[in-house]
Scaffold this motif. Structure first.
Motif, PDB file in Angstrom:
ATOM      1  N   GLY A  73      60.263  56.163  60.734  1.00  0.00           N
ATOM      2  CA  GLY A  73      60.481  57.400  60.076  1.00  0.00           C
ATOM      3  C   GLY A  73      60.649  57.328  58.428  1.00  0.00           C
ATOM      4  O   GLY A  73      60.145  58.238  57.639  1.00  0.00           O
ATOM      5  N   THR A  74      61.484  56.401  58.148  1.00  0.00           N
ATOM      6  CA  THR A  74      61.681  56.355  56.914  1.00  0.00           C
ATOM      7  C   THR A  74      60.628  55.921  55.857  1.00  0.00           C
ATOM      8  O   THR A  74      60.199  56.605  54.938  1.00  0.00           O
ATOM      9  N   HIS A 102      67.560  64.289  55.711  1.00  0.00           N
ATOM     10  CA  HIS A 102      67.746  62.817  55.760  1.00  0.00           C
ATOM     11  C   HIS A 102      67.629  62.061  54.784  1.00  0.00           C
ATOM     12  O   HIS A 102      67.050  62.331  53.846  1.00  0.00           O
ATOM     13  N   ASN A 153      69.451  66.048  62.087  1.00  0.00           N
ATOM     14  CA  ASN A 153      70.071  64.691  62.833  1.00  0.00           C
ATOM     15  C   ASN A 153      71.490  64.666  62.977  1.00  0.00           C
ATOM     16  O   ASN A 153      72.049  63.734  64.018  1.00  0.00           O
ATOM     17  N   ASP A 178      59.849  66.341  58.552  1.00  0.00           N
ATOM     18  CA  ASP A 178      60.403  65.200  59.095  1.00  0.00           C
ATOM     19  C   ASP A 178      60.891  65.687  60.559  1.00  0.00           C
ATOM     20  O   ASP A 178      61.973  66.242  60.822  1.00  0.00           O
ATOM     21  N   VAL A 180      61.568  63.513  62.924  1.00  0.00           N
ATOM     22  CA  VAL A 180      62.062  62.323  63.771  1.00  0.00           C
ATOM     23  C   VAL A 180      62.928  62.495  64.803  1.00  0.00           C
ATOM     24  O   VAL A 180      62.888  61.820  65.882  1.00  0.00           O
ATOM     25  N   GLN A 181      63.813  63.561  64.832  1.00  0.00           N
ATOM     26  CA  GLN A 181      64.722  63.924  65.863  1.00  0.00           C
ATOM     27  C   GLN A 181      64.179  64.832  66.837  1.00  0.00           C
ATOM     28  O   GLN A 181      64.501  64.888  67.989  1.00  0.00           O
ATOM     29  N   SER A 201      59.290  58.628  64.631  1.00  0.00           N
ATOM     30  CA  SER A 201      59.915  57.278  64.714  1.00  0.00           C
ATOM     31  C   SER A 201      60.049  56.973  66.400  1.00  0.00           C
ATOM     32  O   SER A 201      60.433  57.585  67.091  1.00  0.00           O
ATOM     33  N   HIS A 203      61.863  54.845  67.968  1.00  0.00           N
ATOM     34  CA  HIS A 203      63.145  54.158  68.550  1.00  0.00           C
ATOM     35  C   HIS A 203      63.974  55.368  68.906  1.00  0.00           C
ATOM     36  O   HIS A 203      64.970  55.505  69.471  1.00  0.00           O
ATOM     37  N   LYS A 204      63.678  56.700  68.441  1.00  0.00           N
ATOM     38  CA  LYS A 204      64.547  57.679  68.838  1.00  0.00           C
ATOM     39  C   LYS A 204      64.064  58.464  70.173  1.00  0.00           C
ATOM     40  O   LYS A 204      64.638  59.348  70.606  1.00  0.00           O
TER      41      LYS A 204
HETATM   42  N1  PLP Z   1      64.576  61.180  59.291  1.00  0.00           N
HETATM   43  C1  PLP Z   1      65.651  61.575  60.489  1.00  0.00           C
HETATM   44  C2  PLP Z   1      65.750  63.141  60.555  1.00  0.00           C
HETATM   45  C3  PLP Z   1      66.684  60.429  61.041  1.00  0.00           C
HETATM   46  O1  PLP Z   1      67.402  61.052  62.011  1.00  0.00           O
HETATM   47  C4  PLP Z   1      66.039  59.058  60.892  1.00  0.00           C
HETATM   48  C5  PLP Z   1      66.862  58.092  61.668  1.00  0.00           C
HETATM   49  O2  PLP Z   1      68.193  58.476  61.751  1.00  0.00           O
HETATM   50  C6  PLP Z   1      65.020  58.772  60.287  1.00  0.00           C
HETATM   51  C7  PLP Z   1      64.360  59.742  59.315  1.00  0.00           C
HETATM   52  C8  PLP Z   1      64.706  57.385  59.789  1.00  0.00           C
HETATM   53  O3  PLP Z   1      64.028  57.059  60.941  1.00  0.00           O
HETATM   54  P1  PLP Z   1      63.905  55.331  60.874  1.00  0.00           P
HETATM   55  O4  PLP Z   1      64.982  54.808  61.400  1.00  0.00           O
HETATM   56  O5  PLP Z   1      62.908  55.108  61.879  1.00  0.00           O
HETATM   57  O6  PLP Z   1      63.297  54.731  59.627  1.00  0.00           O
END
Ligand code: PLP
Length: 394
Positions: A73-74, A102, A153, A178, A180-181, A201, A203-204
């Motif tokens: 995600g980052t 985030h 998140n 984003d 990711v969640q 991402s 791993h979520k």
């Molecule tokens: N964006 C959000 C909303 C997240 O919750 C997270 C991780 O907690 C990330 C980005 C970062 O993802 P990654 O851990 O895959 O780099």
């Protein structure tokens, strides 16, 4: 006797599903070939990557070619923002985001601000929902990008993505989210929602760590993020993380198949947890929208409590929880998200995030409430502030 661990921090990360690990294993050994090599044992890995790209594309209603694998995600967030800034800076140097993103977004914005970009950080209401009127008012002729998260998140609030997408489209501004969640928890259709870029991402969603993707709508002029070989259509060079991609593919497959039933089960457990906590523990408040929230998110502030102490005592009872986002724990600053929804510092400090997963049970929810009741009472009995409060309220 070993104490059972109750894992309630799925927003931080999840354990990979056994079938994910099983799918990955042969790609460490037997199918180790470099997908760019010509011979057939390696070229087969190219096909596997194509299949996963296809599956992810389908899950978003997007063409497979618009999916680019990243390290999570980052990286996806960094890519979306920095590459858009670079590609469109001749058109303008203004970016709109929100105060509750985030840090992968917020710190990238800070970096871009140092490079001469102007960033508008939208406020959110008391439930964490971005203010659409403020968004419309913030748009300028030089606005090139709106980046608003799909769901938060920390407090689980789901943003009005369809409306934001429509506003961005109407003004001819690119829209990144984003997710990711949200990805794997909520259905997402990038066409219907007018999303131009989306980060996710592995791993979520019970996939491996260090793998994710960025959806980039066809036609966007984003440049390469990592220079080198021709992988990912030359936009993100480097030998592909084949094992990670295979694991992500399996995780996505299962997440999409089980989304409905998980949503139902987790929402039921979530609501039970929220209802019991609010009813049985005084001076507690729910953070985030009661209804527009991720199925697995519970975020509660307890007055007269220090969040870190609460976490340590829960840990002693085998309960893994979080006081905010994993990335900010360890710092003494209260969560920027809780401050943005208007909580005073001392209440933001006493906050607890419980994020549920597939393997949790109702029995665990009840156990957590019972433990919480005891711990909160114990901590309050040690608090001079609480003692003072009780004295004055008599
Ligand atoms: N964006 C959000 C909303 C997240 O919750 C997270 C991780 O907690 C990330 C980005 C970062 O993802 P990654 O851990 O895959 O780099």
């Amino acid at each position: 006797m070993d104490q059972k661990v109750i894992y309630l921090d799925h927003a931080a990360t999840t354990a990979a599903r056994p079938e994910v690990v099983e799918a990955m294993l042969p790609y460490f050994t037997e199918h180790f070939g470099n997908p760019s090599s010509i011979y057939s044992i390696a070229a087969a890995n190219k096909k596997v990557i194509t299949d996963v790209r296809e599956r992810i594309g389908q899950s978003l209603h997007a063409p497979a070619q618009d999916i680019y694998f990243t390290a999570g995600g980052t990286e996806s967030d960094n890519w979306a923002l920095k590459a858009t800034a670079e590609a469109y800076e001749k058109k303008g140097k203004h970016i709109i985001t929100s105060k509750i993103e985030h840090h992968a977004i917020l710190h990238t914005c800070e970096y871009l601000a140092k490079k001469g970009f102007e960033i508008t950080y939208l406020d959110v209401d008391e439930n964490g929902i971005v203010k659409l009127d403020q968004l419309k008012a913030a748009i300028r002729p030089d606005t090139i990008l709106i980046s608003i998260m799909f769901a938060n998140n920390e407090i689980g609030t789901i943003e009005p993505i369809e409306e934001i997408g429509a506003i961005a489209k109407e003004h001819g501004i690119l829209f990144h989210t984003d997710a990711v969640q949200a990805y794997g928890q909520l259905p997402i259709d990038v066409e219907k929602l007018h999303i131009d870029m989306l980060s996710a991402s592995g791993h979520k969603l019970m996939g491996p760590k260090g793998i994710g993707f960025l959806y980039i709508r066809k036609g966007l002029k984003l440049r390469s993020f990592i220079h080198g070989g021709a992988q990912e259509r030359s936009r993100r060079a480097g030998t592909e993380n084949v094992t990670g991609i295979v694991g992500l593919g399996k995780a996505v497959e299962v997440a999409m198949e089980t989304m409905e039933e998980r949503r139902e089960k987790e929402t039921f457990m979530r609501d039970h947890l929220i209802d019991r906590i609010l009813k049985e523990i005084p001076y507690a408040r729910l953070n985030g929208d009661r209804n527009r929230r991720l199925p697995n998110n519970v975020n509660i502030s307890f007055q007269f409590i220090e969040g870190e102490s609460l976490l340590i005592m829960l840990d002693m009872k085998g309960i893994c929880a979080s006081s905010g986002s994993a990335c900010t724990s360890g710092s003494l600053d209260p969560s920027h998200v809780l401050l943005a929804i208007g909580l005073p510092h001392e209440i933001a400090h006493g906050s607890l995030r419980l994020t549920l997963g597939d393997e949790n049970t109702m029995e665990e929810m009840d156990y957590v409430v019972e433990q919480l009741k005891e711990i909160v009472e114990k901590l309050r009995n040690m608090s001079p502030l609480y003692e003072d409060f009780i004295k004055h309220s008599k």
